[in-house]
Design an enzyme around this catalytic site. Structure first.
Site, PDB file in Angstrom:
ATOM      1  CB  SER A 183      25.272 -16.834 -50.844  1.00  0.00           C
ATOM      2  OG  SER A 183      24.851 -16.347 -50.338  1.00  0.00           O
TER       3      SER A 183
ATOM      4  CG  HIS B 147      24.601 -14.951 -55.163  1.00  0.00           C
ATOM      5  ND1 HIS B 147      23.500 -14.974 -56.447  1.00  0.00           N
ATOM      6  CD2 HIS B 147      23.294 -15.653 -54.806  1.00  0.00           C
ATOM      7  CE1 HIS B 147      22.131 -16.077 -56.364  1.00  0.00           C
ATOM      8  NE2 HIS B 147      22.208 -15.662 -55.062  1.00  0.00           N
TER       9      HIS B 147
ATOM     10  CG  ASP C 173      21.371 -15.295 -51.923  1.00  0.00           C
ATOM     11  OD1 ASP C 173      22.402 -16.025 -51.193  1.00  0.00           O
ATOM     12  OD2 ASP C 173      20.767 -15.482 -53.187  1.00  0.00           O
TER      13      ASP C 173
ATOM     14  CG  MET D 252      16.019 -13.330 -49.050  1.00  0.00           C
ATOM     15  SD  MET D 252      17.116 -14.189 -47.505  1.00  0.00           S
ATOM     16  CE  MET D 252      18.031 -15.504 -47.990  1.00  0.00           C
TER      17      MET D 252
ATOM     18  CG  HIS E  56      18.329 -14.873 -56.055  1.00  0.00           C
ATOM     19  ND1 HIS E  56      18.617 -16.069 -55.296  1.00  0.00           N
ATOM     20  CD2 HIS E  56      17.301 -14.932 -56.148  1.00  0.00           C
ATOM     21  CE1 HIS E  56      17.829 -16.767 -55.364  1.00  0.00           C
ATOM     22  NE2 HIS E  56      17.475 -16.630 -55.648  1.00  0.00           N
TER      23      HIS E  56
ATOM     24  CG  MET F  20      15.528 -15.104 -53.641  1.00  0.00           C
ATOM     25  SD  MET F  20      16.541 -15.898 -51.949  1.00  0.00           S
ATOM     26  CE  MET F  20      17.566 -14.680 -52.404  1.00  0.00           C
TER      27      MET F  20
ATOM     28  CG  MET G 296      16.369 -21.051 -56.654  1.00  0.00           C
ATOM     29  SD  MET G 296      17.665 -20.893 -56.105  1.00  0.00           S
ATOM     30  CE  MET G 296      17.722 -20.939 -54.438  1.00  0.00           C
TER      31      MET G 296
ATOM     32  CG  ASP H  73      21.376 -19.400 -54.661  1.00  0.00           C
ATOM     33  OD1 ASP H  73      20.990 -18.952 -54.971  1.00  0.00           O
ATOM     34  OD2 ASP H  73      21.677 -20.322 -54.022  1.00  0.00           O
TER      35      ASP H  73
HETATM   36  C1  DX5 Z   1      19.245 -19.578 -50.887  1.00  0.00           C
HETATM   37  C2  DX5 Z   1      20.070 -18.657 -50.878  1.00  0.00           C
HETATM   38  C3  DX5 Z   1      21.301 -20.084 -50.651  1.00  0.00           C
HETATM   39  C4  DX5 Z   1      22.571 -19.340 -50.842  1.00  0.00           C
HETATM   40  C5  DX5 Z   1      23.477 -20.326 -50.987  1.00  0.00           C
HETATM   41  O1  DX5 Z   1      17.728 -18.681 -50.448  1.00  0.00           O
HETATM   42  O2  DX5 Z   1      19.720 -18.599 -52.274  1.00  0.00           O
HETATM   43  O3  DX5 Z   1      20.600 -20.876 -51.269  1.00  0.00           O
HETATM   44  O4  DX5 Z   1      22.633 -18.690 -52.325  1.00  0.00           O
HETATM   45  O5  DX5 Z   1      23.590 -20.617 -49.812  1.00  0.00           O
HETATM   46  P1  DX5 Z   1      24.306 -21.920 -49.424  1.00  0.00           P
HETATM   47  O6  DX5 Z   1      25.024 -22.315 -50.286  1.00  0.00           O
HETATM   48  O7  DX5 Z   1      24.992 -22.012 -48.111  1.00  0.00           O
HETATM   49  O8  DX5 Z   1      23.298 -23.010 -49.610  1.00  0.00           O
HETATM   50 ZN    ZN Z   2      20.649 -16.929 -54.137  1.00  0.00          ZN
END
Ligand code: DX5
Ligand code: ZN
Length: 222
Positions: free
Chosen positions: A10, A35, A37, A39, A68, A70, A139, A174
């Protein structure tokens, strides 16, 4: 035959003032893909990377990018992230009223469709779209932030892997994935590992963190 283990870091823990260098350091450390993330502050209470930010890093590393998403209403954003250089796009089943259509749209645009499932979401939501999927992301935290505690969902991962038997689809996890949790998720059937904070908190550095995670995962493969 077990799928090869792929490490998908991530970008959340990377210094956002130096995203390009951060991604180059991940590439140097031996990861398999990046990856992102994404948001929107609505689907999850946090805001991160727009497509232009990802596009600005695209030419700096020679790795696959997966987005990803979100976000609510991902249909409005999918094309932008593919144009920015993401070859896999993961949408949340919980954000899609017409998941079958959305996954088909991703494929039509030439990217690999993936679906992400929040911890509470039953696995059965993927039953009728398995033929459209290249990745299912389980997740193991509630999405929105890195550095959260792993939610033990090995049984759910096992269920997903069972449902995907015979389908050409990766099981990815994840959230809270690191040295203490990787064996459980891989034994349960995951082969693609998103890890953020665990990689960056290794006192021996990124390279060690990546190879240690890969070694532990390979040892746990069924
Ligand atoms: C949550 C993210 C996290 C990230 C990973 O929305 O998707 O899960 O990718 O973070 P760690 O490995 O720090 O949990
Ligand atoms: Zn993610």
């Amino acid at each position: 035959m077990a799928r090869p283990i792929r490490i998908a870091p991530s970008v959340l823990p990377v210094d956002f003032a130096n995203l390009g260098e951060g991604c180059q350091a991940l590439e140097k450390a031996g990861v398999d893909l990046i990856h992102w993330d994404v948001m929107d502050g609505v689907f999850v209470p946090n805001l991160t990377f727009g497509p232009d930010i990802i596009g600005s890093v695209r030419s700096l590393v020679n790795l696959e990018f997966e987005a990803h998403l979100m976000v609510v209403e991902p249909d409005n954003l999918i094309e932008r992230y593919i144009d920015a250089g993401c070859s896999t796009v993961l949408v949340h089943a919980e954000a899609c009223d017409h998941l079958h259509r959305t996954l088909g749209h991703i494929a039509e645009l030439g990217a690999t469709p993936g679906v992400a499932l929040n911890p509470h979401t039953p696995v059965d939501v993927i039953r009728h779209v398995r033929d459209l999927l290249g990745v299912v992301l389980v997740m193991t935290v509630n999405p929105g932030f890195g550095g959260q505690a792993y939610i033990p969902l090995e049984e759910k991962i096992l269920e997903v892997a069972g449902l995907l038997k015979g389908y050409d689809c990766i099981v990815e996890v994840d959230g809270g994935i690191g040295p203490e949790t990787v064996a459980g998720v891989v034994t349960a059937g995951a082969s693609q590992l998103v890890s953020g904070s665990a990689l960056f908190r290794d006192p021996e550095g990124l390279q060690h963190a990546v190879s240690d995670l890969r070694t532990r995962a390979a040892a746990a493969q069924p």
